[in-house]
Design a protein around this motif. Structure first.
Motif, PDB file in Angstrom:
ATOM      1  N   TRP A 160      -1.059  -4.781 -17.807  1.00 58.56           N
ATOM      2  CA  TRP A 160      -1.367  -3.389 -17.464  1.00 58.56           C
ATOM      3  C   TRP A 160      -2.093  -2.708 -18.630  1.00 58.56           C
ATOM      4  CZ3 TRP A 160       2.124   1.057 -18.743  1.00 58.56           C
ATOM      5  CH2 TRP A 160       1.752   2.241 -18.092  1.00 58.56           C
ATOM      6  N   LEU A 161      -1.594  -2.882 -19.854  1.00 67.41           N
ATOM      7  CA  LEU A 161      -2.246  -2.301 -21.022  1.00 67.41           C
ATOM      8  C   LEU A 161      -3.647  -2.882 -21.218  1.00 67.41           C
ATOM      9  CD1 LEU A 161       0.763  -2.242 -23.524  1.00 67.41           C
ATOM     10  CD2 LEU A 161      -0.456  -0.232 -22.631  1.00 67.41           C
ATOM     11  N   ALA A 162      -3.775  -4.198 -21.042  1.00 68.01           N
ATOM     12  CA  ALA A 162      -5.077  -4.855 -21.202  1.00 68.01           C
ATOM     13  C   ALA A 162      -6.083  -4.375 -20.158  1.00 68.01           C
ATOM     14  CB  ALA A 162      -4.914  -6.369 -21.112  1.00 68.01           C
ATOM     15  N   ASN A 163      -5.602  -3.931 -19.006  1.00 65.51           N
ATOM     16  CA  ASN A 163      -6.458  -3.404 -17.936  1.00 65.51           C
ATOM     17  C   ASN A 163      -6.599  -1.890 -18.020  1.00 65.51           C
ATOM     18  OD1 ASN A 163      -7.215  -5.810 -16.685  1.00 65.51           O
ATOM     19  ND2 ASN A 163      -5.272  -5.908 -15.580  1.00 65.51           N
ATOM     20  N   ASP A 164      -6.421  -1.344 -19.203  1.00 66.44           N
ATOM     21  CA  ASP A 164      -6.564   0.098 -19.439  1.00 66.44           C
ATOM     22  C   ASP A 164      -5.676   0.945 -18.535  1.00 66.44           C
ATOM     23  OD1 ASP A 164      -8.444  -0.194 -21.516  1.00 66.44           O
ATOM     24  OD2 ASP A 164     -10.051  -0.440 -20.047  1.00 66.44           O
ATOM     25  N   MET A 165      -4.469   0.439 -18.285  1.00 68.23           N
ATOM     26  CA  MET A 165      -3.475   1.159 -17.487  1.00 68.23           C
ATOM     27  C   MET A 165      -4.090   1.645 -16.185  1.00 68.23           C
ATOM     28  SD  MET A 165      -1.583   3.071 -20.655  1.00 68.23           S
ATOM     29  CE  MET A 165      -3.126   3.651 -21.325  1.00 68.23           C
ATOM     30  N   ASP A 166      -4.622   0.679 -15.428  1.00 63.49           N
ATOM     31  CA  ASP A 166      -5.331   0.973 -14.183  1.00 63.49           C
ATOM     32  C   ASP A 166      -4.425   1.453 -13.052  1.00 63.49           C
ATOM     33  OD1 ASP A 166      -4.104  -1.506 -13.987  1.00 63.49           O
ATOM     34  OD2 ASP A 166      -5.765  -2.459 -12.924  1.00 63.49           O
ATOM     35  N   LYS A 167      -3.137   1.374 -13.246  1.00 61.48           N
ATOM     36  CA  LYS A 167      -2.166   1.903 -12.276  1.00 61.48           C
ATOM     37  C   LYS A 167      -1.288   2.918 -12.997  1.00 61.48           C
ATOM     38  CE  LYS A 167      -2.115  -2.026  -9.184  1.00 61.48           C
ATOM     39  NZ  LYS A 167      -3.247  -1.516  -8.447  1.00 61.48           N
ATOM     40  N   THR A 168      -0.645   3.778 -12.236  1.00 61.02           N
ATOM     41  CA  THR A 168       0.227   4.777 -12.843  1.00 61.02           C
ATOM     42  C   THR A 168       1.524   4.119 -13.318  1.00 61.02           C
ATOM     43  OG1 THR A 168       1.414   5.305 -10.796  1.00 61.02           O
ATOM     44  CG2 THR A 168      -0.656   6.538 -11.240  1.00 61.02           C
ATOM     45  N   PRO A 169       2.224   4.764 -14.239  1.00 59.08           N
ATOM     46  CA  PRO A 169       3.527   4.232 -14.647  1.00 59.08           C
ATOM     47  C   PRO A 169       4.475   4.065 -13.454  1.00 59.08           C
ATOM     48  CG  PRO A 169       2.831   5.908 -16.192  1.00 59.08           C
ATOM     49  CD  PRO A 169       1.840   5.915 -15.054  1.00 59.08           C
ATOM     50  N   GLN A 170       4.383   4.968 -12.483  1.00 56.24           N
ATOM     51  CA  GLN A 170       5.237   4.888 -11.299  1.00 56.24           C
ATOM     52  C   GLN A 170       4.936   3.626 -10.488  1.00 56.24           C
ATOM     53  OE1 GLN A 170       3.410   7.656 -12.173  1.00 56.24           O
ATOM     54  NE2 GLN A 170       5.121   8.856 -12.976  1.00 56.24           N
ATOM     55  N   GLN A 171       3.652   3.299 -10.340  1.00 57.37           N
ATOM     56  CA  GLN A 171       3.279   2.099  -9.585  1.00 57.37           C
ATOM     57  C   GLN A 171       3.757   0.829 -10.293  1.00 57.37           C
ATOM     58  OE1 GLN A 171      -0.928   3.164  -9.518  1.00 57.37           O
ATOM     59  NE2 GLN A 171      -0.885   3.232  -7.259  1.00 57.37           N
ATOM     60  N   ILE A 172       3.595   0.765 -11.598  1.00 61.46           N
ATOM     61  CA  ILE A 172       4.034  -0.409 -12.361  1.00 61.46           C
ATOM     62  C   ILE A 172       5.557  -0.500 -12.340  1.00 61.46           C
ATOM     63  CG2 ILE A 172       4.072  -1.510 -14.641  1.00 61.46           C
ATOM     64  CD1 ILE A 172       1.365  -1.692 -13.191  1.00 61.46           C
ATOM     65  N   ALA A 173       6.238   0.626 -12.474  1.00 59.99           N
ATOM     66  CA  ALA A 173       7.706   0.627 -12.413  1.00 59.99           C
ATOM     67  C   ALA A 173       8.176   0.103 -11.065  1.00 59.99           C
ATOM     68  CB  ALA A 173       8.252   2.033 -12.656  1.00 59.99           C
ATOM     69  N   GLN A 174       7.507   0.504 -10.010  1.00 57.16           N
ATOM     70  CA  GLN A 174       7.860   0.037  -8.662  1.00 57.16           C
ATOM     71  C   GLN A 174       7.685  -1.472  -8.557  1.00 57.16           C
ATOM     72  OE1 GLN A 174       9.214   1.938  -6.141  1.00 57.16           O
ATOM     73  NE2 GLN A 174       9.554  -0.049  -5.216  1.00 57.16           N
ATOM     74  N   ILE A 175       6.592  -1.990  -9.090  1.00 57.89           N
ATOM     75  CA  ILE A 175       6.338  -3.436  -9.057  1.00 57.89           C
ATOM     76  C   ILE A 175       7.432  -4.174  -9.832  1.00 57.89           C
ATOM     77  CG2 ILE A 175       4.788  -5.260  -9.908  1.00 57.89           C
ATOM     78  CD1 ILE A 175       2.447  -3.248  -9.338  1.00 57.89           C
ATOM     79  N   ILE A 176       7.707  -3.731 -11.047  1.00 55.44           N
ATOM     80  CA  ILE A 176       8.713  -4.397 -11.894  1.00 55.44           C
ATOM     81  C   ILE A 176      10.086  -4.347 -11.238  1.00 55.44           C
ATOM     82  CG2 ILE A 176       9.988  -4.199 -14.073  1.00 55.44           C
ATOM     83  CD1 ILE A 176       7.290  -3.364 -15.380  1.00 55.44           C
ATOM     84  N   ASN A 177      10.494  -3.171 -10.789  1.00 50.75           N
ATOM     85  CA  ASN A 177      11.835  -3.040 -10.187  1.00 50.75           C
ATOM     86  C   ASN A 177      11.945  -3.802  -8.875  1.00 50.75           C
ATOM     87  OD1 ASN A 177      12.247  -1.297 -12.348  1.00 50.75           O
ATOM     88  ND2 ASN A 177      13.597  -0.009 -11.146  1.00 50.75           N
ATOM     89  N   SER A 178      10.888  -3.796  -8.091  1.00 54.04           N
ATOM     90  CA  SER A 178      10.921  -4.506  -6.819  1.00 54.04           C
ATOM     91  C   SER A 178      11.108  -6.005  -7.046  1.00 54.04           C
ATOM     92  CB  SER A 178       9.622  -4.244  -6.054  1.00 54.04           C
ATOM     93  OG  SER A 178       9.604  -4.981  -4.862  1.00 54.04           O
ATOM     94  N   ILE A 179      10.376  -6.556  -7.999  1.00 50.67           N
ATOM     95  CA  ILE A 179      10.517  -7.986  -8.294  1.00 50.67           C
ATOM     96  C   ILE A 179      11.885  -8.269  -8.912  1.00 50.67           C
ATOM     97  CG2 ILE A 179       9.636  -9.888  -9.707  1.00 50.67           C
ATOM     98  CD1 ILE A 179       6.814  -8.674  -9.238  1.00 50.67           C
ATOM     99  N   ALA A 180      12.357  -7.390  -9.781  1.00 47.75           N
ATOM    100  CA  ALA A 180      13.666  -7.600 -10.424  1.00 47.75           C
ATOM    101  C   ALA A 180      14.793  -7.580  -9.393  1.00 47.75           C
ATOM    102  CB  ALA A 180      13.910  -6.533 -11.480  1.00 47.75           C
ATOM    103  N   ILE A 181      14.664  -6.733  -8.394  1.00 52.63           N
ATOM    104  CA  ILE A 181      15.733  -6.593  -7.399  1.00 52.63           C
ATOM    105  C   ILE A 181      15.576  -7.584  -6.252  1.00 52.63           C
ATOM    106  CG2 ILE A 181      16.714  -5.022  -5.680  1.00 52.63           C
ATOM    107  CD1 ILE A 181      15.922  -2.747  -7.705  1.00 52.63           C
ATOM    108  N   ASN A 182      14.343  -7.736  -5.745  1.00 58.05           N
ATOM    109  CA  ASN A 182      14.111  -8.551  -4.552  1.00 58.05           C
ATOM    110  C   ASN A 182      13.498  -9.907  -4.837  1.00 58.05           C
ATOM    111  OD1 ASN A 182      14.912  -6.332  -2.957  1.00 58.05           O
ATOM    112  ND2 ASN A 182      12.858  -5.476  -3.088  1.00 58.05           N
ATOM    113  N   GLY A 183      13.074 -10.149  -6.058  1.00 57.61           N
ATOM    114  CA  GLY A 183      12.368 -11.383  -6.352  1.00 57.61           C
ATOM    115  C   GLY A 183      10.950 -11.295  -5.844  1.00 57.61           C
TER     116      GLY A 183
END
Length: 188
Positions: A160-183
């Motif tokens: 995300w940092l290397a891509n100049d934070m092309d998504k919002t923190p909320q979108q990245i948090a959703q991705i991380i939490n979704s994978i952490a919870i649901n795989g």
């Protein structure tokens, strides 16, 4: 202590840190000299040595500040509920946005790999003592699960940092939490 002297010390340390971060964006720490840092900061070497032993000490101090900030930040939140976990992940990503220049450099290939390991340890300690306690796994399994989740999360953040934070923190948090919870199975 004289307030002007205190301000001058703070300014000197800030300029030295900024100079090292700037140099780290293009070179590895082992290839950076104190002379280069001082030239970039427009400060003489004796002033540098008043504050730091060498470039590695300066880098360690920068890393210590970030780790301390992360520990303080994470201590203020409770990961036990999924909603709070998402909000905390968002806030942590917002913190990374506020320090994006430093975080990007410290987590890139020129940074010190020990910083990434230290970030993983901070995250692991919070994850195991809070979120993982809610799961029905033994300690050894929890450690493997947390390692997997944290390693993946850090690499998502690096991407995300290397891509100049092309998504919002909320979108990245959703991705991380979704994978952490649901795989990886997003249909869960």
């Amino acid at each position: 202590m004289n307030p002007k002297l205190d301000r001058r010390k703070k300014y000197t340390r800030m300029v030295l840190k900024d100079s090292l971060i700037s140099l780290l964006s293009t070179k590895q720490i082992a290839a950076i000299t104190v002379k280069e840092i001082c030239e970039q900061a427009d400060i003489n070497r004796s002033t540098f040595y008043t504050h730091y032993k060498d470039q590695f000490d300066l880098l360690r101090q920068i890393e210590e500040e970030i780790i301390a900030d992360m520990n303080t930040y994470l201590s203020q939140h409770n990961f036990s509920e999924i909603e709070k976990s998402l909000q905390t992940t968002e806030r942590l990503l917002e913190y990374i946005v506020s320090k994006s220049d430093i975080c990007n450099v410290l987590l890139n290939e020129n940074g010190d790999t020990s910083f990434e390991r230290r970030v993983m340890e901070v995250a692991r300690s919070f994850l195991i003592t809070t979120w993982m306690d809610c799961q029905e796994n033994d300690a050894a399994v929890s450690e493997y699960i947390s390692t997997f989740i944290i390693s993946g999360s850090i690499h998502v953040i690096k991407h995300w940092l290397a891509n100049d934070m092309d998504k919002t923190p909320q979108q990245i948090a959703q991705i991380i939490n979704s994978i952490a919870i649901n795989g990886i199975d997003q249909n869960s």
